[in-house]
Design a protein around this motif. Structure first.
Motif, PDB file in Angstrom:
ATOM      1  N   SER A 132       0.854  -1.189   0.000  1.00  0.00           N
ATOM      2  CA  SER A 132       0.000   0.000   0.000  1.00  0.00           C
ATOM      3  C   SER A 132       0.883   1.228   0.000  1.00  0.00           C
ATOM      4  N   SER A 133       0.360   2.353  -0.479  1.00  0.00           N
ATOM      5  CA  SER A 133       1.059   3.597  -0.209  1.00  0.00           C
ATOM      6  C   SER A 133       0.691   4.011   1.206  1.00  0.00           C
ATOM      7  N   ILE A 134       1.635   4.711   1.834  1.00  0.00           N
ATOM      8  CA  ILE A 134       1.502   5.041   3.249  1.00  0.00           C
ATOM      9  C   ILE A 134       1.440   6.557   3.382  1.00  0.00           C
ATOM     10  N   ASP A 135       0.508   7.047   4.147  1.00  0.00           N
ATOM     11  CA  ASP A 135       0.513   8.465   4.491  1.00  0.00           C
ATOM     12  C   ASP A 135       1.253   8.583   5.820  1.00  0.00           C
ATOM     13  N   ALA A 172      -4.647  -0.913   0.390  1.00  0.00           N
ATOM     14  CA  ALA A 172      -4.005  -2.189   0.071  1.00  0.00           C
ATOM     15  C   ALA A 172      -5.077  -3.124  -0.466  1.00  0.00           C
ATOM     16  N   PRO A 173      -5.323  -3.065  -1.780  1.00  0.00           N
ATOM     17  CA  PRO A 173      -6.424  -3.857  -2.360  1.00  0.00           C
ATOM     18  C   PRO A 173      -6.287  -5.350  -2.065  1.00  0.00           C
ATOM     19  N   ASN A 174      -5.044  -5.874  -2.061  1.00  0.00           N
ATOM     20  CA  ASN A 174      -4.858  -7.307  -1.831  1.00  0.00           C
ATOM     21  C   ASN A 174      -5.283  -7.744  -0.436  1.00  0.00           C
ATOM     22  N   LEU A 175      -5.369  -6.792   0.484  1.00  0.00           N
ATOM     23  CA  LEU A 175      -5.759  -7.123   1.853  1.00  0.00           C
ATOM     24  C   LEU A 175      -7.131  -6.535   2.185  1.00  0.00           C
TER      25      LEU A 175
END
Lengths: 327, 327
Positions: free
Chosen positions: B73-76, B85-88
């Motif tokens: 995922s990208s993280i802020d 995180a689409p996979n999760l």
């Protein structure tokens, strides 16, 4: 006080300026490049322009610490060669210590768009940003990339050639041999090809036939401006297509390397900034991945004709930069 | 001696490893992520995997100095949020000080591909280069960019998303909403769309119908490998198109920012490296401006399953990196 001279060597004019160590411009001079662009002949005119600039600035030549030359070519700094400057008809010109000998002081050579971007980074639109990418739109599209004050050059000194990034696989043929380069769509060379198609194949009419009868070979940015303001549909279509493409290239810069600001300049942008800037921005935001464009600035260059020469003068003021090119 | 743990949190498995301060791997552990991917449930399994890795390495938990978590995922990092995180099935998960509290020591989170590229940079294919760009080809295409040891993140933490650089304006629709992204052509999602067209519109036959009847939805890299080695023409066309497109994206990286080396990894490359590597290289060299690709290395990743976890462990060893994320 230390003084530096930057000289922008272009296909049509040579432009020199003198700065002090604060980057203040003390004097300028301009000369036509002339029809004979043989390297040695042009170099004599460069020296002439240098002397004129010193005189305008009221600085003696022996007070100048270093000279920065900017040429429209990539430079092989290891072999000290000007690789290819089509506008001057130069190819593989070995220069060795010539600049240093002729000026009698440290004198260094770099690519013009790198120097222009460097000028904008320190004194123009890019001031205050850590990383900027410059795109200069004219006959072709030149680029410059500066991150944390450092000019990014790449392994073979070909980095920042944004005009030759491919945004449309199998797209229009580019002069570089590849297809779908940004330049082949969005620069004047790309607009001309596209407008020829609109006129010759699709039967559209353009007032460029009157304003600039030679437009199929070369077209001035001011002629494009005139035609646009007269509502010419062919020019309008070409300009819109160009803005979309430049926006895609800008989006790619954000998605790939996350620059803080993109600075746009060059004749086309200077003549038609009010048309281009908002359209490029729209395309950039739309084509950037996720919210990547949020807070990224799209800026118009501020230094105009001074950018390249000022950048070159400011660049050579540092001994480590002098050492970097032409050791 | 100081010890660090890196944990690769994926959609199907959680993978942890323990290293010492020299980067030597002392132990590994692996757990299925499980069907319930609710954040708290997964976090308990992360902790379980962490304990297992410590045990395998014969290191007590209180000897571990810091823990690095890598998520897809990208993280802020300012707001301490896992963005998507689409996979999760995670979206905008606020994590605050949770990792630190649960592990009882500095624990930090970053994007998995950034960490994988970081691992390759220090211990794998990218070792010895100043700047590398990682491209990991699977269902999508992730990227990571490291220059002079620093992970380049961009203004909005979206930099290095090479899968979403646009290489074909008005090209195939991408899941991100844009058109002509590299991923929509070259990743498995792009190959599937293209193969569906070849089969459904052009009437071609593929043995994927037998090997992987579900291929229109999802296709394993090993199934692509099998089909390729059986000479399947549909798969071959899709793979060739993918290699050409990845080569164009690699060329753009050289032309735009002049990286020294490009490291390719991910399931598709691991299964079919012998097919992909020479073809990508050809396309890269051909599509790079001038002689820009000369001496630029195109390398296959070396660390396999270890890359992400090793990168995360190595990244968090430095206090300044711990401070950078989640201050």
């Amino acid at each position: 006080m230390n003084y530096y001279v930057g000289i922008d060597v272009g296909g049509t004019k040579i432009y020199a300026l003198v700065i002090n160590e604060k980057g203040q411009i003390l004097g300028r001079a301009k000369l036509k490049t002339g029809n004979n662009t043989q390297f040695n002949i042009v170099f004599e005119r460069i020296l002439e322009c240098y002397r004129m600039a010193c005189s305008t600035a009221n600085i003696r030549e022996d007070e100048i610490n270093a000279v920065g030359l900017a040429v429209p070519s990539s430079i092989d700094s290891n072999r000290r060669i000007i690789k290819h400057a089509p506008n001057l008809g130069w190819k593989n010109i070995p220069i060795g210590d010539l600049p240093k000998e002729k000026f009698g002081k440290p004198a260094f050579l770099d690519n013009d768009v790198n120097m222009g971007t460097f000028g904008e980074y320190y004194f123009g639109a890019g001031k205050g940003y850590k990383s900027i990418y410059g795109m200069f739109v004219g006959t072709g599209i030149g680029g410059g990339y500066i991150a944390n004050g450092v000019i990014i050059r790449g392994v073979n000194n070909t980095a920042s050639e944004v005009g030759h990034s491919i945004i449309k696989m199998n797209g229009p043929q580019c002069n570089c041999g590849n297809k779908g380069c940004l330049e082949a769509i969005a620069a004047k060379v790309g607009m001309i090809s596209y407008m020829k198609k609109l006129v010759d194949q699709d039967g559209k009419k353009t007032i460029l036939d009157k304003i600039e009868p030679n437009w199929r070979t070369t077209v001035g940015s001011s002629a494009l401006r005139k035609a646009f303001y007269k509502g010419d549909p062919v020019v309008l279509k070409a300009l819109k297509r160009s803005a979309r493409a430049i926006g895609v290239a800008a989006a790619n810069l954000i998605t790939l390397v996350g620059v803080e600001a993109i600075v746009l300049g060059g004749g086309v942008i200077e003549e038609l900034g009010e048309f281009f800037m908002p359209r490029i921005k729209n395309s950039m935001v739309k084509n950037t991945f996720a919210d990547g464009a949020k807070g990224v600035e799209l800026l118009q260059s501020k230094l105009g004709d001074d950018a390249i020469a000022l950048g070159a003068a400011w660049f050579v003021r540092l001994p480590e930069n002098q050492a970097m090119l032409f050791r």
